[in-house]
Motif scaffolding. Structure first.
Motif, PDB file in Angstrom:
ATOM      1  N   VAL A  19     -11.012   0.580  -0.291  1.00  0.00           N
ATOM      2  CA  VAL A  19     -10.713  -0.600   0.523  1.00  0.00           C
ATOM      3  C   VAL A  19     -11.880  -1.581   0.373  1.00  0.00           C
ATOM      4  O   VAL A  19     -13.004  -1.272   0.760  1.00  0.00           O
TER       5      VAL A  19
ATOM      6  N   ASN B 184      -1.112 -12.170   4.715  1.00  0.00           N
ATOM      7  CA  ASN B 184      -0.843 -12.466   6.122  1.00  0.00           C
ATOM      8  C   ASN B 184      -1.628 -13.698   6.544  1.00  0.00           C
ATOM      9  O   ASN B 184      -2.458 -14.212   5.795  1.00  0.00           O
TER      10      ASN B 184
ATOM     11  N   ASP C 229      -7.285  -1.321  -2.277  1.00  0.00           N
ATOM     12  CA  ASP C 229      -6.805  -2.196  -1.218  1.00  0.00           C
ATOM     13  C   ASP C 229      -7.664  -3.461  -1.229  1.00  0.00           C
ATOM     14  O   ASP C 229      -8.758  -3.498  -0.662  1.00  0.00           O
TER      15      ASP C 229
ATOM     16  N   PRO D  73      -4.453   0.664   5.708  1.00  0.00           N
ATOM     17  CA  PRO D  73      -4.500   1.663   4.634  1.00  0.00           C
ATOM     18  C   PRO D  73      -4.378   3.101   5.147  1.00  0.00           C
ATOM     19  O   PRO D  73      -3.741   3.933   4.486  1.00  0.00           O
TER      20      PRO D  73
ATOM     21  N   GLN E  50      -8.088  -8.076   1.565  1.00  0.00           N
ATOM     22  CA  GLN E  50      -8.995  -9.125   2.058  1.00  0.00           C
ATOM     23  C   GLN E  50      -9.692  -9.860   0.912  1.00  0.00           C
ATOM     24  O   GLN E  50     -10.465 -10.768   1.160  1.00  0.00           O
TER      25      GLN E  50
ATOM     26  N   SER F 114     -11.990   0.019   8.438  1.00  0.00           N
ATOM     27  CA  SER F 114     -11.150  -1.013   7.827  1.00  0.00           C
ATOM     28  C   SER F 114     -10.120  -1.386   8.879  1.00  0.00           C
ATOM     29  O   SER F 114     -10.004  -0.705   9.902  1.00  0.00           O
ATOM     30  N   PHE F 115      -9.359  -2.450   8.626  1.00  0.00           N
ATOM     31  CA  PHE F 115      -8.140  -2.642   9.404  1.00  0.00           C
ATOM     32  C   PHE F 115      -7.295  -1.378   9.200  1.00  0.00           C
ATOM     33  O   PHE F 115      -7.400  -0.716   8.158  1.00  0.00           O
TER      34      PHE F 115
ATOM     35  N   LEU G 296       0.830  -1.216   0.000  1.00  0.00           N
ATOM     36  CA  LEU G 296       0.000   0.000   0.000  1.00  0.00           C
ATOM     37  C   LEU G 296       0.858   1.258   0.000  1.00  0.00           C
ATOM     38  O   LEU G 296       0.580   2.223  -0.722  1.00  0.00           O
TER      39      LEU G 296
ATOM     40  N   LYS H  95      -5.402 -14.494   5.930  1.00  0.00           N
ATOM     41  CA  LYS H  95      -5.997 -14.261   4.613  1.00  0.00           C
ATOM     42  C   LYS H  95      -6.264 -15.596   3.892  1.00  0.00           C
ATOM     43  O   LYS H  95      -5.731 -16.633   4.272  1.00  0.00           O
TER      44      LYS H  95
HETATM   45  C1  LIG Z   1      -7.898  -3.913   4.397  1.00  0.00           C
HETATM   46  C2  LIG Z   1      -6.466  -4.268   4.724  1.00  0.00           C
HETATM   47  N1  LIG Z   1      -5.488  -3.556   4.169  1.00  0.00           N
HETATM   48  C3  LIG Z   1      -4.212  -3.820   4.393  1.00  0.00           C
HETATM   49  C4  LIG Z   1      -3.834  -4.857   5.236  1.00  0.00           C
HETATM   50  C5  LIG Z   1      -2.393  -5.048   5.520  1.00  0.00           C
HETATM   51  O1  LIG Z   1      -1.886  -6.247   5.123  1.00  0.00           O
HETATM   52  P1  LIG Z   1      -0.610  -6.853   5.859  1.00  0.00           P
HETATM   53  O2  LIG Z   1      -1.077  -7.409   7.160  1.00  0.00           O
HETATM   54  O3  LIG Z   1      -0.143  -7.908   4.919  1.00  0.00           O
HETATM   55  O4  LIG Z   1       0.374  -5.764   6.027  1.00  0.00           O
HETATM   56  C6  LIG Z   1      -4.816  -5.646   5.831  1.00  0.00           C
HETATM   57  C7  LIG Z   1      -4.443  -6.753   6.697  1.00  0.00           C
HETATM   58  O5  LIG Z   1      -5.213  -7.418   7.311  1.00  0.00           O
HETATM   59  C8  LIG Z   1      -6.180  -5.348   5.580  1.00  0.00           C
HETATM   60  O6  LIG Z   1      -7.157  -6.057   6.136  1.00  0.00           O
END
Ligand SMILES: Cc1ncc(COP(=O)(O)O)c(C=O)c1O
Length: 413
Positions: free
Chosen positions: A158, A215, A184, A100, A187, A96-97, A75, A218
């Motif tokens: 996202v 990760n 993004d 982002p 997921q 979101s997580f 990202l 996923k």
């Molecule tokens: C919407 C979203 N973006 C980005 C990420 C970041 O990915 P990473 O954990 O591989 O850094 C995640 C991780 O869960 C996510 O859910």
């Protein structure tokens, strides 16, 4: 925003009988990792990384894939590559997580948060249009936020919970307002938009890139990792350069700008490749899990599922439901019985880390209701039908007092 605005979230038990989403390593994982070890090729360059990238290109429908050490790294570089500059604003969903929003700040840019819609639980593009139309002005140097005076630098779409926002509508906005796009899809690996895989749209209509994450929770995992996807050759070259410490080809150490050590190591690529080979099986199992939950819980009046819009084939990453009232005690009850249910993420505009960032649109909105009432249920590909039954039963029991309060007895509507 004060920390007191953040809901009290139960701490998960140390060991859980039914995990949220565990990796399922049943394919060529061991063989490919051994191949790296036996060939002594374990670093961030080498045939396994290239094989993984080519497999991603083929499977996710992009001409180029650049494997990265995480989805977050992907990202960060994607935002830089589409031209997000310090002080610019990036329009993105409010929930979101956190990754982002973090990535936007890594670029010294500012997120502008907008809502998600109440039916599909995806980015509310009508609100984005409203913001771009009425909250911004066009200037000779580009779009400017009337409230903050800052330039608007990009759209960051996202895709949430394995579903997809409406890409045609989003790219139309991007084209109309002259904005680049980062998708993004961390997921959403394996999801399809109007029949096309997730990497197919990026780089076609406006400068754009998509990212995925690998990760451990996923649908496809490399332990940790991510990838940038695009059909734009210049953007692909730029991302490869930035993720490889901006080193120029040839002998010696010439770096023409400040780059990042963001390339995926071979051992992770080996896991990722083996997992990607199983994507169809994983998608089928996730679909079956989602249908089973829907059959068991659909009749419960105090539970709502998202409506899958006609444009998407989701990957059913996590089964998330919206319950009447507060989800926190329900999550706590499930966790107390060894079920790793998970609360939804804290809305980004409520996080102390993003205090001072702007929200477009009215305060409140659907996100606040979603935050209060949404929870995710165990959804890993290894989940047995018996476990799904156990989770559904525990959820129904936890909601029984609310059903009684509604005047409902039993599961029928
Ligand atoms: C919407 C979203 N973006 C980005 C990420 C970041 O990915 P990473 O954990 O591989 O850094 C995640 C991780 O869960 C996510 O859910």
């Amino acid at each position: 925003m004060r920390a007191s605005h953040i809901m009290k979230i139960p701490v998960p038990p140390e060991s859980v009988a039914i995990p949220l989403a565990e990796p399922l390593l049943l394919g060529n994982e061991t063989a490919y990792v051994l191949e790296c070890l036996q060939s002594n090729r374990i670093s961030t360059s080498g045939p396994m990384v290239t094989r993984f990238e080519h497999a991603l290109e083929e499977r996710l429908g992009a001409r180029w894939a650049v494997a990265t050490v995480s989805g977050t790294a992907a990202l960060h570089v994607a935002l830089l590559a589409v031209g997000v500059r310090p002080g610019a604003e990036v329009v993105m969903p409010r929930i979101s997580f956190v990754a982002p929003a973090n990535a936007v700040r890594y670029c010294s840019a500012w997120p502008v948060f907008t809502d998600i819609d109440s039916a599909h639980w995806q980015w509310d593009l009508a609100q984005v249009r409203e913001f771009l139309d009425r909250g911004c002005e066009r200037t000779p140097s580009g779009l400017r936020n009337l409230r903050s005076g800052r330039p608007v630098g990009a759209l960051l779409a996202v895709h949430l919970l394995g579903g997809l926002c409406d890409l045609d509508a989003m790219f139309e906005l991007a084209r109309e307002f002259g904005l680049p796009v980062v998708e993004d899809a961390a997921q959403a690996c394996g999801a399809r938009y109007r029949g096309r895989p997730i990497g197919a749209s990026a780089g076609g209509r406006v400068p754009s890139l998509a990212i995925v994450s690998f990760n451990a929770n996923k649908i496809v995992t490399s332990g940790g990792g991510g990838a940038i996807l695009t059909n734009d050759p210049a953007l692909a070259r730029r991302c490869r350069h930035l993720t490889t410490v901006a080193k120029l080809a040839g002998p010696g150490f010439v770096h023409d700008e400040v780059g990042f050590n963001y390339r995926l190591p071979s051992l992770a690529a080996a896991l990722g490749l083996a997992q990607l080979e199983q994507l169809d099986a994983f998608l089928a199992r996730k679909r079956a899990i989602a249908s089973r939950y829907a059959a068991l819980l659909g009749p419960v009046p105090s539970i709502r599922f998202r409506v899958s819009p006609e444009w998407e084939e989701p990957n059913h990453w996590l089964c998330t439901v919206l319950v009447d009232g507060d989800a926190a005690p329900v999550v706590a009850a499930l966790q107390a019985s060894g079920i790793e249910a998970r609360p939804i993420w804290t809305p980004l505009h409520r996080l102390p880390a993003f205090a001072g960032c702007l929200c477009a649109g009215a305060a409140g909105g659907f996100v606040d209701r979603f935050y209060r009432g949404a929870l995710s249920l165990p959804s890993g590909c290894g989940l047995s039908d018996a476990c799904i039954q156990t989770v559904a039963g525990a959820l129904v029991r936890a909601l029984a007092p609310r059903e009684t309060a509604r005047g409902c007895h039993g599961l029928g509507r």
